[in-house]
Write a protein that holds these residues in place. Structure first.
Motif, short mmCIF file in Angstrom:
data_model
loop_
_atom_site.label_atom_id
_atom_site.label_comp_id
_atom_site.label_asym_id
_atom_site.label_seq_id
_atom_site.Cartn_x
_atom_site.Cartn_y
_atom_site.Cartn_z
N LEU A 35 45.72 39.06 47.88
CA LEU A 35 44.31 39.60 48.56
C LEU A 35 45.28 40.51 49.69
O LEU A 35 45.63 39.06 50.64
CB LEU A 35 44.06 38.55 48.68
N TYR A 36 44.95 41.74 50.28
CA TYR A 36 45.38 42.17 51.44
C TYR A 36 44.12 42.10 52.47
O TYR A 36 42.63 43.04 52.13
CB TYR A 36 45.69 43.60 50.62
N GLY A 37 44.54 41.64 53.38
CA GLY A 37 42.96 41.97 54.88
C GLY A 37 42.54 40.82 54.76
O GLY A 37 41.63 40.59 55.35
N ARG A 38 42.83 39.90 54.28
CA ARG A 38 41.78 38.63 53.79
C ARG A 38 42.13 37.42 55.56
O ARG A 38 41.53 36.18 54.82
CB ARG A 38 41.42 38.79 52.50
N GLY A 39 43.09 37.70 55.30
CA GLY A 39 43.29 36.29 56.04
C GLY A 39 42.35 35.94 57.34
O GLY A 39 42.29 33.96 56.53
N SER A 53 28.32 44.95 45.89
CA SER A 53 28.90 44.69 44.50
C SER A 53 30.79 44.69 44.61
O SER A 53 31.14 46.20 44.91
CB SER A 53 28.87 45.02 43.64
N GLY A 54 32.39 43.72 44.32
CA GLY A 54 33.25 44.55 43.82
C GLY A 54 34.17 44.62 45.37
O GLY A 54 35.00 44.89 45.42
N GLU A 55 33.08 44.33 46.87
CA GLU A 55 34.14 43.93 47.64
C GLU A 55 34.80 42.89 47.82
O GLU A 55 35.65 42.96 48.45
CB GLU A 55 33.25 43.22 48.78
N GLY A 56 35.02 42.13 46.69
CA GLY A 56 36.05 40.85 47.10
C GLY A 56 35.20 39.77 47.41
O GLY A 56 36.07 38.89 47.39
N LYS A 57 33.52 39.57 46.74
CA LYS A 57 33.46 38.38 46.85
C LYS A 57 34.20 37.16 46.29
O LYS A 57 34.70 35.79 47.06
CB LYS A 57 32.22 38.12 47.46
N SER A 58 34.40 36.71 45.36
CA SER A 58 34.82 36.39 43.46
C SER A 58 35.86 35.50 44.11
O SER A 58 36.52 34.89 44.19
CB SER A 58 34.28 36.27 42.50
N VAL A 59 37.12 37.02 44.49
CA VAL A 59 38.31 36.91 44.76
C VAL A 59 38.32 35.61 45.57
O VAL A 59 39.61 35.69 46.18
CB VAL A 59 39.46 38.18 44.97
N ILE A 60 37.96 35.38 46.80
CA ILE A 60 37.78 35.01 48.82
C ILE A 60 37.57 33.58 47.82
O ILE A 60 38.42 32.53 48.28
CB ILE A 60 37.19 35.61 48.89
N1 LIG Z 1 40.96 42.40 50.09
C1 LIG Z 1 41.79 42.28 48.51
N2 LIG Z 1 42.69 42.64 48.55
C2 LIG Z 1 42.80 42.87 46.30
N3 LIG Z 1 42.54 42.85 45.88
C3 LIG Z 1 40.61 43.40 45.81
C4 LIG Z 1 40.75 42.37 47.45
N4 LIG Z 1 39.45 42.96 47.61
C5 LIG Z 1 38.89 42.54 46.42
N5 LIG Z 1 39.43 43.25 45.20
C6 LIG Z 1 40.03 43.12 44.11
O1 LIG Z 1 38.37 43.96 43.68
C7 LIG Z 1 38.14 43.65 42.06
C8 LIG Z 1 36.69 43.05 42.95
O2 LIG Z 1 36.54 41.86 43.77
P1 LIG Z 1 35.70 40.73 42.99
O3 LIG Z 1 35.50 40.73 41.38
O4 LIG Z 1 35.67 39.65 44.43
O5 LIG Z 1 34.11 41.21 43.83
P2 LIG Z 1 32.29 40.37 43.81
O6 LIG Z 1 33.30 40.90 45.53
O7 LIG Z 1 32.62 39.09 43.78
O8 LIG Z 1 32.13 41.97 43.46
P3 LIG Z 1 30.36 41.55 42.56
O9 LIG Z 1 29.80 41.46 43.42
O10 LIG Z 1 30.16 42.55 40.98
O11 LIG Z 1 30.69 39.73 41.50
C9 LIG Z 1 38.43 41.98 42.05
O12 LIG Z 1 39.60 42.52 41.02
C10 LIG Z 1 39.64 42.07 43.15
O13 LIG Z 1 40.77 41.39 42.70
#
Ligand SMILES: Nc1ncnc2c1ncn2[C@@H]1O[C@H](COP(=O)(O)OP(=O)(O)OP(=O)(O)O)[C@@H](O)[C@H]1O
Ligand SMILES: [Mg+2]
Length: 514
Positions: free
Chosen positions: A383-387, A415-422
């Motif tokens: 995860l980049y830049g989410r510290g 959507s796709g901004e990285g919520k789930s991944v955090i």
């Molecule tokens: N800071 C980050 N560093 C690396 N990869 C990231 C980062 N943020 C998002 N990603 C990658 O981008 C993709 C989309 O992220 P994620 O599924 O978390 O988005 P989301 O905000 O949950 O989207 P949705 O609203 O559609 O559920 C994933 O493959 C995730 O690994």
């Protein structure tokens, strides 16, 4: 126009007698006017297909200096030494050619067959403002170029300044002609003739061949020596570009010759703090020039712009084309990528390049497998830049059950901004603690039932409790009943998954809204 006048051809050019006002007074005004008019006229020829148009304007009485001149125009972009050479070798004619139309000055080539200017090689460059309405700044720059060139008369890197003249009130300077072509042109010719590397599966690095590398290094070394000579003579150039370096590699018996031109902004070094800053600027410019030479690409976002490519791009381009040891030297002088000037002078650079040239064989033998640096590499699952966001979410989760009432942390974003991944990342980290992490997603497309996200989160939790055995189920049931008791039917109606723990409720809840 045509005009004849008796001239005093016997008066030789007195090189030492500057400024030569008295002799200039003798000049035939009309002839000079004709010369200037002819120079202006060739603007109309620049679009010609062949770019070589003879204006056929004979101006034959420019005082004792220019007689029987025929003016020809060669547009800058097709100018080359050979094309000039073939014309000036016309024995009976003295030719004057416009060879460069710059932003503020024009340069004319004059074949001084009778050596009236006193040039060494028989040809001179006449430089004058490109506009009759020239301003003070243009005059100052011309005069400065003259003064600095005179000061550097012992320096082979600079063409000698011969005289200052005035053409019908327009100041001009006469310089020894430097044969060759601009480095900019040399670079684009060289790179367009270079064979592209054989594309293999591994496209990078496409290191230059040893022969090409040797040519570039020799040229870079010669240019560094030229700048070092100028610096040693107490002058800084202040405007080093590929257009201000003339390269002549036409003589196969001698090494490439380099002349530094365009000394309009040059200045004398002063011994205060500014000195090293000025030298540093020349060196950085030299770095940009060498970058273009070795890679064939501008280090800037576009030609003529000042914005550099990113450090990563610069490092990558260089390490694809040249051995690391050379890339490092160039990065040092460009002051890129955290490098700063370890070369404090052009002389150090000159010595450094010489050392590389003598060791080129072994340097080249080990560089074909080098890995290019500066390429952006993304590590999977990092995860980049989410510290800071992760820390924030962690501290909220660690405060659960400790600091006061219930809490909820909401994460929002496109959507796709990285919520789930955090969330996933924090969940992993919480595995080590006694917090049990459950999650569900509010989704626009799942609005059929009530609170689907909380239901999904609780379903996950209930599944976990059930998997831990009957005693665990009983403990949790007791805890829930103690908190909610009579209203538990509301919960099981909305979140059916809770029935696995609480069982069917006996009292149906009162429906308060539909
Ligand atoms: N800071 C980050 N560093 C690396 N990869 C990231 C980062 N943020 C998002 N990603 C990658 O981008 C993709 C989309 O992220 P994620 O599924 O978390 O988005 P989301 O905000 O949950 O989207 P949705 O609203 O559609 O559920 C994933 O493959 C995730 O690994
Ligand atoms: Mg998501």
């Amino acid at each position: 126009g045509k005009r004849k006048k008796e001239q005093d051809k016997s008066v030789p050019v007195d090189k030492e007698n500057y400024p030569r006002k008295e002799k200039e007074k003798d000049m035939d005004d009309q002839a000079v006017y004709d010369l200037i008019a002819a120079m202006d006229q060739d603007d109309t020829c620049l679009d010609d297909e062949e770019n070589v148009v003879k204006i056929s304007t004979e101006v034959d009485s420019l005082s004792m200096i220019l007689d029987n001149i025929s003016i020809e125009s060669i547009a800058m972009n097709t100018f080359s030494v050979s094309s000039v050479g073939s014309k000036v070798l016309d024995q009976n004619k003295q030719n004057i050619l416009e060879v460069h139309e710059g932003d503020t000055t024009n340069i004319f080539y004059f074949h001084d067959a009778d050596n009236k200017f006193g040039s060494h090689a028989g040809s001179v460059a006449i430089k004058l403002p490109n506009d009759e309405l020239f301003d003070n700044d243009q005059v100052t720059r011309l005069k400065n170029e003259y003064t600095v060139s005179r000061h550097l008369s012992q320096c082979a890197a600079v063409r000698s300044a011969i005289s200052e003249i005035e053409l019908r009130g327009v100041p001009a300077i006469v310089l020894e002609w430097a044969p060759g072509m601009t480095l900019g042109k040399w670079i684009s010719c060289f790179h367009s003739n270079m064979q592209s590397p054989v594309i293999t599966e591994n496209v990078y690095p496409s290191i230059l061949s040893k022969d090409d590398m040797s040519i570039f290094l020799n040229l870079a070394w010669n240019i560094s020596k030229a700048i070092a000579d100028i610096h040693d003579a107490g002058v800084v150039h202040n405007n080093l570009t590929t257009e201000n370096i003339i390269v002549d590699d036409s003589n196969e018996n001698t090494s490439v010759s380099v002349k530094i031109i365009g000394l309009g902004s040059a200045s004398f070094q002063n011994n205060n703090n500014g000195k090293s800053q000025m030298i540093r600027k020349d060196l950085t410019s030299l770095g940009f020039i060498f970058f273009e030479m070795f890679t064939g690409q501008y280090p800037f976002q576009a030609k003529g712009e000042n914005t550099l490519l990113s450090p990563n791009q610069l490092i990558f381009e260089l390490t694809c084309k040249v051995p690391l040891v050379i890339a490092k030297i160039l990065l040092h002088i460009m002051e890129i990528g955290g490098y700063n000037h370890s070369h404090h002078s052009a002389r150090d650079l000159d010595n450094n390049l010489y050392a590389i040239i003598t060791d080129l064989e072994s340097i080249m033998s080990s560089c074909y497998t080098q890995v290019p640096l500066g390429q952006l590499e993304l590590t999977e699952n990092k995860l980049y830049g989410r510290g800071s966001h992760i820390m924030e979410l962690m501290s909220v989760c660690q405060g659960i059950g400790i600091n006061g009432p219930s809490k909820i942390a909401l994460i929002s974003g496109y959507s796709g901004e990285g919520k789930s991944v955090i969330v996933k990342c924090v969940k992993e980290m919480l595995k080590e603690t006694d917090v049990y992490f459950i999650s569900g997603k509010f989704d626009q497309l799942q609005q059929g039932g009530p609170l689907p996200a909380i239901n999904a989160a609780l379903a996950e939790y209930c599944g976990h409790i059930v998997s831990q055995g009957s005693q665990n189920i009983l403990d949790i049931r007791r805890a829930i009943m103690k908190e909610i008791n009579n209203d538990v039917g509301v919960l099981t109606a909305v979140f059916p998954c809770l029935r696995k723990i609480i069982g069917e409720s006996t009292a149906n809840p009162v429906e308060v809204a539909s």
